[in-house]
Motif scaffolding. Sequence first.
Motif, PDB file in Angstrom:
ATOM      1  N   ASP A  35      75.217   4.669 -61.438  1.00 40.65           N
ATOM      2  CA  ASP A  35      74.573   5.935 -61.098  1.00 40.65           C
ATOM      3  C   ASP A  35      75.215   6.540 -59.861  1.00 40.65           C
ATOM      4  O   ASP A  35      76.165   6.007 -59.293  1.00 40.65           O
ATOM      5  CB  ASP A  35      73.064   5.764 -60.904  1.00 40.65           C
ATOM      6  CG  ASP A  35      72.761   4.779 -59.798  1.00 40.65           C
ATOM      7  OD1 ASP A  35      73.331   4.931 -58.711  1.00 40.65           O
ATOM      8  OD2 ASP A  35      71.945   3.850 -60.036  1.00 40.65           O
ATOM      9  N   LEU A  36      74.683   7.713 -59.470  1.00 40.27           N
ATOM     10  CA  LEU A  36      75.273   8.451 -58.360  1.00 40.27           C
ATOM     11  C   LEU A  36      74.570   8.132 -57.045  1.00 40.27           C
ATOM     12  O   LEU A  36      74.718   8.859 -56.071  1.00 40.27           O
ATOM     13  CB  LEU A  36      75.197   9.951 -58.632  1.00 40.27           C
ATOM     14  CG  LEU A  36      75.996  10.440 -59.847  1.00 40.27           C
ATOM     15  CD1 LEU A  36      75.764  11.918 -60.074  1.00 40.27           C
ATOM     16  CD2 LEU A  36      77.480  10.160 -59.680  1.00 40.27           C
ATOM     17  N   GLY A  37      73.844   7.028 -57.044  1.00 34.88           N
ATOM     18  CA  GLY A  37      73.103   6.660 -55.841  1.00 34.88           C
ATOM     19  C   GLY A  37      73.986   6.575 -54.611  1.00 34.88           C
ATOM     20  O   GLY A  37      73.608   7.007 -53.522  1.00 34.88           O
ATOM     21  N   GLY A  38      75.187   6.052 -54.809  1.00 36.71           N
ATOM     22  CA  GLY A  38      76.109   5.909 -53.688  1.00 36.71           C
ATOM     23  C   GLY A  38      76.442   7.253 -53.088  1.00 36.71           C
ATOM     24  O   GLY A  38      76.394   7.452 -51.873  1.00 36.71           O
ATOM     25  N   MET A  39      76.729   8.192 -53.946  1.00 34.61           N
ATOM     26  CA  MET A  39      77.095   9.510 -53.474  1.00 34.61           C
ATOM     27  C   MET A  39      75.925  10.162 -52.747  1.00 34.61           C
ATOM     28  O   MET A  39      76.093  10.753 -51.680  1.00 34.61           O
ATOM     29  CB  MET A  39      77.514  10.380 -54.657  1.00 34.61           C
ATOM     30  CG  MET A  39      77.895  11.775 -54.242  1.00 34.61           C
ATOM     31  SD  MET A  39      78.381  12.765 -55.642  1.00 34.61           S
ATOM     32  CE  MET A  39      76.823  13.054 -56.432  1.00 34.61           C
ATOM     33  N   LEU A  40      74.757  10.043 -53.353  1.00 38.97           N
ATOM     34  CA  LEU A  40      73.606  10.696 -52.749  1.00 38.97           C
ATOM     35  C   LEU A  40      73.272  10.067 -51.402  1.00 38.97           C
ATOM     36  O   LEU A  40      72.894  10.773 -50.466  1.00 38.97           O
ATOM     37  CB  LEU A  40      72.410  10.647 -53.696  1.00 38.97           C
ATOM     38  CG  LEU A  40      72.623  11.426 -55.001  1.00 38.97           C
ATOM     39  CD1 LEU A  40      71.366  11.402 -55.851  1.00 38.97           C
ATOM     40  CD2 LEU A  40      73.038  12.861 -54.720  1.00 38.97           C
ATOM     41  N   ALA A  41      73.437   8.764 -51.307  1.00 37.50           N
ATOM     42  CA  ALA A  41      73.169   8.107 -50.029  1.00 37.50           C
ATOM     43  C   ALA A  41      74.150   8.592 -48.972  1.00 37.50           C
ATOM     44  O   ALA A  41      73.769   8.915 -47.840  1.00 37.50           O
ATOM     45  CB  ALA A  41      73.287   6.594 -50.201  1.00 37.50           C
ATOM     46  N   ALA A  42      75.420   8.671 -49.372  1.00 41.32           N
ATOM     47  CA  ALA A  42      76.439   9.134 -48.436  1.00 41.32           C
ATOM     48  C   ALA A  42      76.161  10.572 -48.036  1.00 41.32           C
ATOM     49  O   ALA A  42      76.265  10.946 -46.864  1.00 41.32           O
ATOM     50  CB  ALA A  42      77.812   9.013 -49.084  1.00 41.32           C
ATOM     51  N   LEU A  43      75.797  11.380 -49.026  1.00 48.58           N
ATOM     52  CA  LEU A  43      75.530  12.789 -48.754  1.00 48.58           C
ATOM     53  C   LEU A  43      74.316  12.968 -47.867  1.00 48.58           C
ATOM     54  O   LEU A  43      74.295  13.801 -46.968  1.00 48.58           O
ATOM     55  CB  LEU A  43      75.318  13.547 -50.062  1.00 48.58           C
ATOM     56  CG  LEU A  43      76.598  13.968 -50.783  1.00 48.58           C
ATOM     57  CD1 LEU A  43      76.238  14.603 -52.116  1.00 48.58           C
ATOM     58  CD2 LEU A  43      77.393  14.941 -49.933  1.00 48.58           C
ATOM     59  N   GLU A  44      73.316  12.124 -48.162  1.00 45.92           N
ATOM     60  CA  GLU A  44      72.085  12.166 -47.381  1.00 45.92           C
ATOM     61  C   GLU A  44      72.422  12.038 -45.899  1.00 45.92           C
ATOM     62  O   GLU A  44      71.979  12.842 -45.067  1.00 45.92           O
ATOM     63  CB  GLU A  44      71.193  10.997 -47.813  1.00 45.92           C
ATOM     64  CG  GLU A  44      69.915  10.872 -47.036  1.00 45.92           C
ATOM     65  CD  GLU A  44      68.798  11.658 -47.692  1.00 45.92           C
ATOM     66  OE1 GLU A  44      68.588  11.452 -48.894  1.00 45.92           O
ATOM     67  OE2 GLU A  44      68.171  12.468 -47.005  1.00 45.92           O
TER      68      GLU A  44
END
Lengths: 581, 96
Positions: A114-123
């Motif tokens: 999933d895109l969890g990594g991206m969203l965490a980084a973006l967060e």
Amino acid sequence: MKTVRSAPVKVSSKTPTGIAGFDEITGGGLPQGRTTLLTGGPGSGKTIFALQFLVHGARECGEPGIFVAFEETSGRIVTNAETFGWKLTELQPKTLMFLDAQPLPDLVQSGDFDLGGMLAALEAQVRTMGARRIVFDALDMVISLLPDAAAQRREIYRLHEWLLAREVTAIITLKAGSDENGSLSRQPFGFMQFMVDCAVVLKHGVVLGVSQRSLRVQKYRGSGFDEDEAPFLIGRHGFEVIVARAIGRVDTQVTNERVSSGIKRLDTMLGGGYYRGASVLITGFSGTAKTTLSGAFAEAACQRGEHTLFVSFDSDCSEVIRNLASVGIRLDRFVKNGRLRMLSARTIAGSAEVYLARIKALAKEHGARCLVIDPVSTWSKPGSDLSAQSVAERLIDWSKGGGTTLVCTRLLDEMSGPVEGESPLQASTVVDTWIHLNYLVQAGERNRGLSIIKSRGTAHSNQVRELILSDAGVTLADTYTAGGEVLMGTLRWEKERAEAAAHEVAEVAGKLKRVRLDAEEAELEVRLKSLQVELEAKQAEKALLIRSTQSHEGELSRGRTRMRELRGADAAKPVGKEDSP
Amino acid sequence: MSRCDLFQFRLYVAGDALNSAQAVSNLTALCRAHLVDRHEIEVVDVFREPQRALADGIFMTPTLVKLAPSPTRRIVGTLSQTQPVMQALGLEAVGA
């Protein structure tokens, strides 16, 4: 007690994109804190649109932004953007940040992710920067790696929810097939169009070899918008959407000021010249001196000290200057001192929209108060037929709005017929003054005739005049009508000559008569004088006569009295009675 | 490839997400089966260390990075399909 209610949503709040025209179509920009889906085929301008949105936010609105690049590397995007003069390096990384999220080509995928990594980084990134805008460019690149449709859908929803929760204004760009509507509905991400609050479709097509770009707002929740396809172009400063001026616009201030057409007698025919801010159309076949007429106008404008833009679609600028110099219109000095800007539009390739945008940009840059477009008919060449009409009208509308006096010429189809009223682009209804140039063939000659077909708000001559070009300049000749026809060229010359000869004869005859009369007058005066003298003589004679008569009579009466006295007769007796025998 | 090579892995996970947990157990199982005593696994939680994910360019979770032996490889997903994972890690010959 606390009541739970949904977050107050301000429907009206919009985030300006800084894209000329787009903010007007949408009434202010993209929905604030919501997600916009931007779809389009290859090369349709998705990345530029999205990047300009971020640049505007960072530079003008104090809203930092993040660009997540799934397809192109950030380095290439930055380099490409430099051509628009956006100077991204100034903004990086404080107010504009690029995230390179291109999936590596050798990436191995095994099982679900999933895109969890991206969203965490973006967060984390959103929080550090205080980002208010975010762009996901070519999201399909990463979504399509997901093993199945359900996972794809799940991740898109996850992303959307995340964006809504952060209340950042987002653009997601997606590739679309280059079919008619740029529609996604049959594609795997079709549901995204239903999910987002705003959807914009970019279209890039080729009509008869001419590239045509257009943009359409497909949906915009909670806001009205212009539903039509609006042409756009990628200009020197980025994305530019072309919109016709809003219907509800304020009427532009009209003026009674007149500007010279550059030809004195034409000014007279128009009752003083063109109106300032008017649009003038000069139609005619080729070689009827349309360029000359517009050149005269440009020269007059420059002489008044007004900045002028001369756009020539037919010839190079130097050619125009040389040709006009042959009829006494010297534009080179104004080019030198910077008042006149010449543009050879042969160098501009593209659709009518591109021309219009370039002309508008140049006119703005030059501060032009007068604008010449020679000829505007170039726009109706194949491939632009549809848009040319609206472009011409928008040009007129635009120049009017800015108070720019516009002179455009239009080439009529060679000898398409003697019909004067036909104008291929129909723009003649929009223009204020319409001057038609024509050839009049008479007695084996072809002469140029000028007539004013219409001129709004000005009294104007209804006569066809002959336009005379000479190295001394351009002028309109007096007209001679004979048998209901206007005489031109040699016929006019002959008529002029005949008239001059007749005039001379009349003049001589008059002179002669005057001399004769003078003589008669002198003679009479002489006679009058001699009579006067005679009269005086007679009068003197008469007076003498009277006097002598009186003295004689006095003498007589005195004599008689003396006699009576001497006789001593009856003195009391009246003389008369006494006198009778 | 020598049998003595040390395999260094870094596994980026997203908190206690299901697929992340699956990836951890799949990787552990794989190492236990094929790389006994010659592997190191570092688990990075992107929720706890987002800046690290950002710096390393991790956008999908779970992501397994093989740091050594070279070349480095990245594998995204739960690592459920053992065959492609083995192939990507260069471990095919080992099991045979």
